[in-house]
Each structure stands twice: as C-alpha cells, then as structure tokens.
Design an enzyme around this catalytic site. Structure first.
Site, PDB file in Angstrom:
ATOM      1  N   LYS A  58      39.886  41.355  48.533  1.00  0.00           N
ATOM      2  CA  LYS A  58      39.152  41.214  49.917  1.00  0.00           C
ATOM      3  C   LYS A  58      37.814  40.637  49.997  1.00  0.00           C
ATOM      4  CE  LYS A  58      42.433  43.775  52.240  1.00  0.00           C
ATOM      5  NZ  LYS A  58      42.877  43.653  53.493  1.00  0.00           N
ATOM      6  N   SER A 313      46.114  42.609  43.133  1.00  0.00           N
ATOM      7  CA  SER A 313      45.269  42.255  44.013  1.00  0.00           C
ATOM      8  C   SER A 313      43.953  43.141  43.883  1.00  0.00           C
ATOM      9  CB  SER A 313      46.064  42.491  45.455  1.00  0.00           C
ATOM     10  OG  SER A 313      46.600  43.807  45.404  1.00  0.00           O
TER      11      SER A 313
END
Length: 420
Positions: A58, A313
């Site tokens: 992110k 992720s």
C-alpha cells in the site's frame, strides 16, 4: 477536496510511477520457493511485499498519489480513511514529504495498528477514531475533505494509486528469468490487481491473472458476474485487508478487462495458509497476504508444470489473532469439533469419556461443565482436537456406544456462534 480519478491506467503511467518510487520504496525480493514448487509440481515464485517499508504494498500507491499532488497537498493537507495498511502508507508518505494528514480509523481498530500509524506519521498525522466500521470512518473522512478543503486519498479507486501499485509488476517482470504462466494476487478494492494486470497483460498477454478474494467478501466476483459494480449487503470481516463491500469503478473496469479468473477462498483455508507460511517458510503474512498461497490448492491441476508468481501483499498480522487463526484453520481442516455432551451424574463419567471415548491422539481443548445434584444428567461443552480428520466417525461411534448423548455444535451455526 474530494477528487475521483476514473481514467484508464496505461503501462506508461506505471513506468512513470516506478521511476519516481524506485528510491522511495523497497525493491522487494522475488523468491523461488522450493517447498511450494515441490508441493504443486510447478515453479512457484513469491513476491515479498510483506518486506516493504510499512510491511505492505500500500505504500507504493499512497506515496505516488501524494507525491503527484505534493504542491496542492502541502497547501491544503490530505485526509484518508483506513483501518490498516493504507493508513500506514499515507502516514509514511506524509512524514517523508512533510505534509499534514488526517487519518480516520474505526474505534474498533486494534491498538497495535493505531500505534503503527502514529509511528510512521510522527508529528505530521492526526488520527481520528470514529465509528464502528470502515464505512463510518470513510463518511467522516469524506466530510472532512469537503469541509476543510483537504484532498481525499482513496485507498484503491484512483488512477495514481493503481499506477503506484502496478510498480510491483515492474519489479516482477524485471526480476524473473522465465515466462510467467500464472499470477495470483489478492483482491479487496482491486487496486493491486488492477495495477498488476495492466502491466503484465500488456507485456505478457499469455500470462493468466488470477484474483483471490475471501469467500465471505467476494465483491469483485459478484460485480463481474453481474456486469456492474455491486455492493454486498454483508461481508465476513476476518480477512480485513481484503474485506470490501464494494470495489471501485476504475478497478472493476480494469479487472473485467484483464483478469482471467477470480476465486473466493474460505476464511479457514486462509488461516491454514497463514500457519503454513509461518511454520514451514518463516514468513509472517496477514490474512490478505496469504490469500494467493491459499488459492494454489484449488488450481493444483492447472498450474502443474507451470511458472507461477504469488504476491504476498502484506505482513501486518496482529499476534493477538493467532489463537483465532489456529482455531479457524482446525475447524476448516476438520480437526476441531465442539459438542454439548450430557454426562450422567455419577462418579467416573468423565474418566469413562477419557478412557473409552477419546482416541489415543485426540486432545480436549475446551471443557465447561457444572454438576447439578438434583438432575440425572448434566450438559458439558467439550472441544476435541483430532490428529486426523478420518478419526471423526470413530469418535462419534464411541460416544454412542458408551452412552454419552451429544449435540454436534459445529453443525448448528446459531449454537456455534452463541457458544464458541
């Protein structure tokens, strides 16, 4: 100041983002994993975004977005809503670029996550805990943007955010030395998969892009099946990094164009993947990060002999959740069962259960019982962990043979939620 970016993301946008971010974000490793490769009879590479500066991809989108609007952001400030990784990425960017930021988080956000945002944002970020859900916090953040003329940083439905996340794909394509047959990556709002698929499909059209969602929050699959962005009425929030009721307009259009398949993975299966990654590979993955690894079992036949990339992720897993993760895994794998057992009110009943009902490898994990002197039988809640799921029918048979009436709590969702 609330802005919505809906323009199509191009390969050139991702390359520009990569050039800007190359000295900011960590170029995370692309590792060939021998154990997974042997398990699935293919070549498995894992992209370690869990080793990113904020332990999540992110950071890429958040930093690139804020850098692109740096002059305006420095003047007006920015605002976002997040319960986790997006907040940390925004906070990190604000501190590095010395920009004022407000981050709205639900009041239910674990203290550990709040502390992480404070650490990354330092004196440049103000955290506002409001509401019980992400949607509550998001509504307050959007209102703040309008009232204070701040710039709202969307977690996924923004061209710059998508381009930033797409830099993961640039690194993968630069680092790998063979053609890629499959790429597995998680989908929440769709920003990561949108960036990955835009870049990889344009460079390698034969590569199959597989989006992985939690089974209890498959909002992208629902939207693509219906041909329009669809809001789910309810979701299972366990895979918090990917539990999104409604995907973005831009991410929907990109995924509809480039993603070859989307699969929903049961939350219990995700928990098994988290534990396996930790125990067998020394990798700490958050639930959303473990989704692609969890999906491999469902593609075992298709990926045999192929080259596969899985994007882990993120690695922001709260250690306080590990007991819950273990329990969900055992329940999914058929190794943990709960019963309400009616014990005869006589001496030795519990000893009989231990000696005559439990198998040699069975273990009692839960036992709650209160003896009632004025009754012939008394109910007890008993949790039993098995070593092999094949042992379950024998356990039930021995309870019946030894005169222990029972109710299988696992098979009654209402009772399970109430007691467990």
């Amino acid at each position: 100041m609330l802005k919505s970016e809906t323009n199509t993301v191009q390969v050139e946008d991702i390359l520009i983002a990569n050039q800007l971010l190359k000295d900011v974000v960590a170029h995370t490793p692309l590792q060939k994993n021998q154990r997974l490769s042997e398990k699935y009879d293919c070549t498995v590479y894992i992209k370690r975004e869990d080793l990113q500066h904020v332990r999540s991809f992110k950071l890429r989108g958040a930093f690139y977005k804020i850098k692109r609007i740096e002059i305006e952001a420095r003047e007006n400030g920015i605002v976002c809503a997040s319960a986790g990784n997006h907040a940390q990425g925004v906070a990190y960017a604000c501190a590095q670029l010395k920009i004022s930021g407000k981050i709205f988080m639900p009041q239910t956000t674990p203290k550990q996550k709040v502390n992480q945002v404070e650490m990354f944002g330092r004196d440049f970020v103000e955290i506002i805990l409001v509401g019980d859900t992400f949607d509550d916090s998001s509504a307050h953040a959007i209102n703040c943007a309008e009232v204070e003329n701040r710039i709202f940083i969307h977690p996924f439905d923004d061209k710059d955010i998508i381009a930033g996340q797409g830099t993961v794909a640039v690194e993968v394509m630069n680092d790998i030395e063979e053609p890629i047959d499959f790429v597995f990556a998680s989908i929440g709002g769709g920003g990561l998969m949108s960036g990955l698929s835009t870049y990889i499909k344009n460079l390698s059209p034969m590569t199959k892009m597989v989006g992985v969602e939690p089974e209890g929050a498959s909002s992208m699959k629902a939207s693509i099946d219906k041909g329009a962005v669809t809001t789910l009425e309810t979701i299972d929030k366990f895979v918090d990094g990917a539990a999104v009721k409604c995907v973005g307009n831009s991410t929907f259009e990109i995924c509809k164009k480039y993603v070859d398949d989307i699969i929903g993975v049961p939350e219990g299966k995700v928990c098994t993947a988290i534990l396996n990654l930790y125990n067998e590979h020394a990798i700490i993955a958050e639930p959303a990060g473990a989704l692609p690894i969890a999906a491999l079992d469902f593609y075992r036949d298709q990926i045999k002999g192929k080259s596969v990339v899985c994007v882990i992720s993120g690695g922001n897993n709260d250690i306080g959740r590990m007991q819950e993760i273990k329990e969900k895994s055992l329940l999914y794998e058929g190794l943990l069962y709960y019963f309400i057992i009616n014990f005869p009110q006589r001496a030795g009943a519990l000893r009989q259960l231990l000696d005559s009902v439990l198998g040699p490898d069975d273990d009692i994990t839960t036992f709650e019982y209160t003896k009632k002197h004025n009754k012939e039988n008394g109910p007890g809640l008993v949790g039993i962990e098995l070593k092999r799921k094949e042992d379950y029918p024998g356990l039930l048979q021995r309870m019946e043979q030894n005169g222990f009436p029972f109710t299988e709590v696992n098979k009654d969702s209402t009772l399970f939620e109430l007691l467990i």
